[in-house]
Design an enzyme around this catalytic site. Structure first.
Site, mmCIF file in Angstrom:
data_model
loop_
_atom_site.group_PDB
_atom_site.id
_atom_site.type_symbol
_atom_site.label_atom_id
_atom_site.label_comp_id
_atom_site.label_asym_id
_atom_site.label_seq_id
_atom_site.Cartn_x
_atom_site.Cartn_y
_atom_site.Cartn_z
ATOM 1 N N GLU A 467 7.820 5.386 -6.383
ATOM 2 C CA GLU A 467 6.422 5.282 -6.791
ATOM 3 C C GLU A 467 5.677 6.605 -6.664
ATOM 4 O O GLU A 467 4.813 6.919 -7.493
ATOM 5 C CB GLU A 467 5.707 4.183 -5.980
ATOM 6 C CG GLU A 467 6.119 2.763 -6.349
ATOM 7 C CD GLU A 467 7.499 2.344 -5.832
ATOM 8 O OE1 GLU A 467 8.080 3.085 -5.013
ATOM 9 O OE2 GLU A 467 7.992 1.283 -6.244
ATOM 10 N N HIS A 537 4.162 -9.884 -2.394
ATOM 11 C CA HIS A 537 3.834 -10.001 -3.822
ATOM 12 C C HIS A 537 2.425 -10.516 -4.010
ATOM 13 O O HIS A 537 2.098 -11.039 -5.063
ATOM 14 C CB HIS A 537 4.832 -10.919 -4.546
ATOM 15 C CG HIS A 537 6.225 -10.378 -4.562
ATOM 16 N ND1 HIS A 537 7.098 -10.569 -3.527
ATOM 17 C CD2 HIS A 537 6.882 -9.629 -5.481
ATOM 18 C CE1 HIS A 537 8.244 -9.963 -3.803
ATOM 19 N NE2 HIS A 537 8.135 -9.383 -4.985
#
Ligand code: TPP
Ligand code: MG
Length: 737
Positions: A467, A537
């Site tokens: 990322e 999540h």
């Protein structure tokens, strides 16, 4: 010993790679000029140290010992043509490329006229737009990913030359793209910095994409007090990186000007030819302590320091020039006298320079050219007359479809847009797509579906799971005028990019005093209410990013806003974090017909979801539909009329709409999905309490998630996240207070 190489080994590297008689193509005049830059660099360091002692400047970090390799790079690369991401020891490189001693001293004294930062950055944080020397931070290693992104621009424009054209009416008006088809991107770092993950990510991506990045590791054997053998497995970075494909490798005595020049020349020619990246590992010395604030005698004995001193490049180059009969001792004295006078004049001038005005501190946090809150971005809906289900009028789209359509629209309109991220492509193995063997993926939520098929694999491609590199590369591309619209797959996994998102992307413009900027869009799937999303999540955490100056933060609650805000995000001139609530992607709530390819919503303009007189609710994202349900029930059952405000963008946010509403209702609930304490609503609540105190008939209330993580078991998730029933209760209590 400061390196794992023995002296005979270093001597072997040196003599193997240069033949003294021809000086590897350097003329005698060039060698004199080479020495002049080296000597200037060293004398400037010495002078800065004296000035620091006299408290005329505020910090000092030297490039001493790194001069030869720096000038060698300057002599083999082209300022204003190639691109440079140097680190703080690269004074000699920058001088060799054309930065002047006066400019450097201006940064030391923190002058308004300091071309690198206008007094905002420490000395030796180089930034010279005219030379393509890009603003740098103090973070070790972040710059390497910017260099990778910068180098990708050459690759992209080779295939999409039209993208460089200037266009009026959006960020492109202010972002010139100049790209040469054989340009090289130079990046330097220390031996210690090779331990950073960003270094390894950069090697991987450069090799993967065969990018023209020239890595220069200036190995002085220490990272502050940590010697290289305690930092790097086996003590030699060259050995560790050998397996990367497409690279040209050099290991060189970086104190030797001729050997350094030869190594650099070979490395540059590999990159220029487009054969891939190059890696120059230069063994140098650090004759002074790490910085002025540090004393190396605490961890380096005198014997070791003496040993280093014997390899001092300034001294040994001087001896070399005399030995080769290139300059006499007398001529050297004369050259040094000239340089000393030049430095003295530069110091005198810099000490008289004006400091920046305190009122200027807020300049260049954001673009001075485009204001995304302006009415320019308040574009109308263009109705489209499609049939749907036999009914007149366009079919309502989900937020997911609308974002996908908007990306298609904008990519058609603007060839500078590049989309990359994890799984965002339809299919990396293009032949499967071309032969219609597969349909394509287009993102784990399918938001980028069909983009690669329409726009090709140079514009839409998968990124490695790294990322930091997604954001760092985007930053490097955006610096050049390309518009990356990248995706972070889940907000929960944004954290490896945090250094880039806090210290780099949003800071570029401010720290370079508007010399550089990196407008791009980071799309992120965020939020819970997923029934089974669990801890990793379901996260929110937007306040962590709204706390960062220079970063716009957007959080739409419905399809129409998502389209309008995404378009504004893409066309504006600032970096934007675009938060997309996963639960809202395919919700029935907030579907809308396609508003046309130019529909935009300005930032900082809230939407009043429903007007009311008894109570104000300020919220955003997935709490909006829940708050609306609660408000409707409250009106039905208790005749309490709630004014529901959807902020739509969190930075900037619409204070005027909040203030007008609270003045009318005198009661306010701030509701958000993130955990309660220190959350986004805390700032809004504090501001209301402070500025609207006399208008309030009840305390400012907040409703948010518990101060825990989000659990997997749906019953726990319900208990953790704010539900419609909780909102109903809180609104009722407040109305009845
Ligand atoms: C990410 C990060 N961690 C720590 C630091 C503090 N720091 C500044 S320089 C430095 C050592 C760097 O060593 P090296 O890469 O070998 O460069 P050198 O200073 O030796 O040239 C450290 C740890 C920093 N600036 N950035
Ligand atoms: Mg070092």
């Amino acid at each position: 010993m400061t390196t794992t190489k023995t002296d005979p080994e270093l001597a072997a590297i040196s003599s193997a790679s240069h033949k003294p008689a021809s000086y590897e193509g350097l003329s005698r005049e060039q060698l004199v000029s080479f020495y002049r830059y080296m000597y200037t660099s060293r004398r400037m360091d010495d002078r800065e140290i004296t000035l620091k002692r006299q408290q005329k400047l505020f910090f000092q970090i030297s490039g001493a010992g790194h001069e030869s390799i720096g000038v060698a790079a300057a002599f083999t690369l082209k300022p204003g043509y190639d691109w440079f991401f140097p680190y703080y020891r690269d004074r000699a490189l920058c001088l060799g490329l054309g930065a002047t001693p006066y400019e450097m001293f201006l940064q030391g004294v923190g002058a308004a006229a300091d071309p690198s930062s206008g007094g905002r950055q420490m000395p030796s944080h180089w930034s010279y737009t005219r030379l393509n020397i890009v603003t740098q931070s103090s973070c070790t290693g972040t710059q390497i990913l910017h260099a990778v992104g910068c180098a990708e621009v050459r690759r992209y424009l080779a295939k999409h030359p039209q993208a460089a054209h200037k266009v009026q009416g959006d960020y492109r008006e202010f972002k010139e793209i100049v790209c040469r088809d054989d340009e090289v991107t130079y990046v330097s770092l220390g031996d210690g910095t090779t331990s950073e993950g960003e270094f390894w990510e950069s090697l991987n991506i450069s090799a993967l994409r065969k990018l023209p990045v020239l890595f220069c590791v200036e190995d002085n054997g220490y990272a502050i007090s940590v010697p290289v053998e305690a930092q790097t497995a086996g003590g030699n970075i060259s050995r560790l990186v050998q397996g990367f494909p497409n690279f040209h490798f050099e290991e060189v005595d970086g104190t030797d000007p001729v050997a350094s020049y030869a190594a650099m020349r070979r490395a540059v020619s590999h990159c220029r030819a487009g054969d891939g990246p190059a890696f120059v590992h230069a063994h140098v010395i650090r004759p002074y302590s790490h910085s002025f604030s540090e004393d190396e005698r605490l961890y380096r004995p005198e014997s070791e320091r003496q040993h280093d001193a014997a390899r001092d490049p300034v001294h040994s180059t001087q001896m070399f020039l005399i030995r080769e009969g290139i300059l006499s001792a007398e001529k050297i004295n004369q050259l040094e006298k000239e340089v000393d006078e030049e430095i003295q004049a530069a110091v005198d001038q810099a000490l008289n320079a004006e400091p920046p005005r305190p009122e200027s501190v807020k300049q260049f946090v954001y673009s001075p050219d485009i204001d995304p809150s302006s009415s320019f971005f308040a574009a109308e809906i263009v109705s489209t007359d499609h049939e749907h289900n036999g009914k007149k009028g366009p079919a309502p789209k989900t937020m997911a479809d609308m974002i996908n359509t908007t990306l298609h629209d904008e990519m058609r309109r603007d060839e500078r847009i590049i989309v990359f991220g994890e799984d965002v492509a339809d299919c990396s193995r293009e032949e499967y797509l071309h032969n219609h063997l597969v349909k394509g993926k287009g993102g784990v939520f399918k938001l980028t579906f069909g983009l690669q098929s329409e726009f090709g694999s140079e514009r839409v491609f998968n990124a490695p799971i790294a990322e930091a590199s997604i954001v760092g590369r985007a930053t490097g591309m955006a610096l050049r005028g390309i518009k990356p619209v990248v995706e972070i797959q889940f907000f929960d996994y944004i954290w490896p990019a945090m250094m880039q998102l806090r210290n780099e992307l949003p800071v570029m413009r401010w720290r370079s005093n508007n010399g550089f900027s990196a407008p791009c869009v980071i799309r992120v799937a965020i939020g819970g209410y997923l029934t089974g999303g669990a801890i990793y999540h379901s996260q929110c955490g937007e306040s962590i990013f709204t706390h960062i100056p220079g970063l716009r933060v957007v959080f739409p609650s419905n399809a129409l806003d998502a389209a309008g805000l995404l378009r504004t995000a893409i066309r504006c001139d600032d970096p934007v974090l675009f938060l997309e609530h996963k639960r809202l992607y395919r919700e029935n709530y907030g579907r809308a017909p396609y508003p046309g390819p130019d529909y935009m919503v300005p930032f900082g303009k809230a939407h009043i979801v429903q007007p009311g007189t008894n109570l104000t609710v300020v919220t955003y994202g997935a709490v909006v539909p829940r708050a609306l349900q609660a408000a409707q029930k409250l009106e039905r059952e208790n005749s309490i009329k709630v004014e529901l405000i959807d902020l739509r963008t969190l930075n900037p946010f619409d204070w005027e709409t909040i203030a007008a509403s609270v003045q009318k209702t005198s009661r306010v609930l701030v509701a958000y999905e993130d955990s309660l304490s220190w959350g986004y609503g805390a700032e809004i609540a504090a501001r209301i309490a402070s500025d609207l105190f006399e208008h309030l008939d009840a305390p400012v209330k907040r409703l948010a998630a518990t101060d825990t993580f989000v659990a997997y078991q749906p019953m726990l998730e319900d208990a953790i996240l704010p539900q419609t029933a909780d909102l109903y209760r809180a609104m009722k209590e407040l109305a009845e207070f």
